[in-house]
Every structure is written in C-alpha cells, then in structure tokens.
Design an enzyme around this catalytic site. Structure first.
Site, short mmCIF file in Angstrom:
data_model
loop_
_atom_site.label_atom_id
_atom_site.label_comp_id
_atom_site.label_asym_id
_atom_site.label_seq_id
_atom_site.Cartn_x
_atom_site.Cartn_y
_atom_site.Cartn_z
CD GLU A 78 -2.64 -1.35 -0.02
OE1 GLU A 78 -2.31 -1.30 -0.82
OE2 GLU A 78 -3.73 -2.50 0.11
CG HIS A 97 -4.04 0.23 5.26
ND1 HIS A 97 -5.35 -0.10 6.02
CD2 HIS A 97 -4.14 -0.93 4.93
CE1 HIS A 97 -6.30 -1.68 4.86
NE2 HIS A 97 -4.52 -1.72 4.37
CG HIS A 99 -6.30 -5.47 7.71
ND1 HIS A 99 -6.01 -6.58 7.42
CD2 HIS A 99 -6.35 -4.32 6.58
CE1 HIS A 99 -6.00 -6.24 6.26
NE2 HIS A 99 -6.04 -5.08 6.00
CG HIS A 161 -9.43 -3.19 2.92
ND1 HIS A 161 -8.16 -3.06 1.60
CD2 HIS A 161 -8.68 -4.50 3.50
CE1 HIS A 161 -7.16 -3.07 1.66
NE2 HIS A 161 -7.17 -4.36 3.35
ZN LIG Z 1 -5.01 -4.21 4.10
#
Ligand SMILES: [Zn+2]
Length: 210
Positions: A78, A97, A99, A161
């Site tokens: 990413e 980022h 999860h 996601h």
């Molecule tokens: Zn991810």
C-alpha cells in the site's frame, strides 16, 4: 541513515507494535507511513511480523516515484496509497492503514459511517466515507481512496477491507484509529438495539459489549 530518517523509522516500529497490541493490524495486515521531509517517507515493510521488526527494516521511499532508498524489507503493497494520501494532504505527516475489527466489519456495508460523538467529529472531521472496492495494493485502490481524500477529513473506509486514518502526527492518526473503532462499535450497538427480539442480535450485542 540520517538522524531524521532514523527517528522516523523508530517511530514507525513503535507505532506498528502499539497498533498490533491493540488488535488494529490483524496479524501482518495493515501498514503505516510517516513523512520524513517534503520528498521522502518511511513505510512498513510488506507482510512482516511487527514484533520482530527493527528500524533498519523500515523502507524509505521517494514520495514522487516510490523509489526505495533504504530499508531491508520490501515496501508495503500500500506504499502507493500512502504516497497519494501524503501528497494530497500536506498537513498530514502520518497515514495509517488498519484492519481494525469493528470498523472493518462495517466495510461489508455499502454506506458511510456516521460519526456522532463531538470529540470524534472534531478529530475525524465528519462522517467517514466508504471508498469503492478494489483489491489490496492496486492502483485502483489508490485511485478509489485518493479521489475521496480531502482537507479536514481524517478517516476513510475501504469497502470489504479496512480503514485509512490520517494525522498531523502519528499520535494524532492513532487517536483517529481508536475513535473510528468506537464510532463503528456505537453504530452496531445502536443498530442491534433497534431490533431486540432476535437472539442473534442479542449475542452480537453482548460480543460488542464484552
Ligand atoms: Zn489492508
């Protein structure tokens, strides 16, 4: 490595471990980037164990070309997404980022997350938009998130996601991560409480309260 680069890489390691401790990275998932100066940023290596990571493993990339200048690891898939965000938001030096569990569950729904608490609205900047789905690490995902990023909004959800949270400092971005999770929990609680007669809803409500 210059002292500034070293400082950034150490901050990335420290933050990744703190986020992993809080369950926001889900194994080797998630990644984060920290601006070093106008032309460079530090980013976590791809699929690495956050608890075994050293500052030397953190990748230093050029913001414009993503050319890797230092770091033992292979840059996060990413990296392009983080670079796009950092270029669009010069006021933000950190892009995280996650999860994170409940906000990521919310991304199964195709709708923005309403942000209700005044503290969260202030830090996040408003309701959190749902960016259209694209596979991880693709230029399509970078484009889908990139076109939603705008001034004063510090959290974005990615369909099916996870989330991207921004801040002037890495501490600010992590604060947004925590507030986003609380807002997602509040949304599920409220939605489930509105349908109290279904036993499955009660079980889910108990899980969120645990
Ligand atoms: Zn991810």
């Amino acid at each position: 490595m210059s002292p500034l680069e070293r400082q950034a890489c150490e901050a990335v390691v420290r933050t990744a471990v703190a986020l992993a401790d809080q369950g926001f990275l889900a194994g080797v998932g998630g990644n984060l980037a920290l601006r070093i100066d106008a032309r460079h940023f530090a980013v976590t290596p791809s699929a690495s164990d956050y608890y075994a990571m050293a500052p030397e493993d953190i990748c230093i990339l050029r913001l414009d070309t993503l050319e890797q200048l230092a770091g033992n690891g292979k840059p996060s898939v990413e990296s392009g997404l983080h670079a796009r965000v950092l270029k669009t938001r010069p006021d933000c030096n950190a892009s995280v980022h996650t999860h994170q569990p409940v906000a990521s569950a919310f991304t199964l729904l195709d709708r923005p997350l309403p942000v209700t608490s005044p503290a969260a609205r202030q830090a996040i900047g408003g309701d959190v938009p749902m960016c259209a789905y694209a596979p991880s690490g693709t230029r399509w995902l970078t484009a889908n998130v990139g076109k939603r990023v705008h001034a004063r909004l510090n959290a974005y959800l990615m369909r099916n996601h996870g989330a991207v949270c921004l801040g002037a400092t890495v501490e600010d971005a992590c604060h947004v991560v925590r507030l986003l999770e609380q807002e997602a929990i509040a949304w599920f609680r409220q939605s489930l409480a509105a349908q109290p007669h279904n036993p499955l809803h009660q079980q889910a409500l108990n899980a969120l309260t645990a």
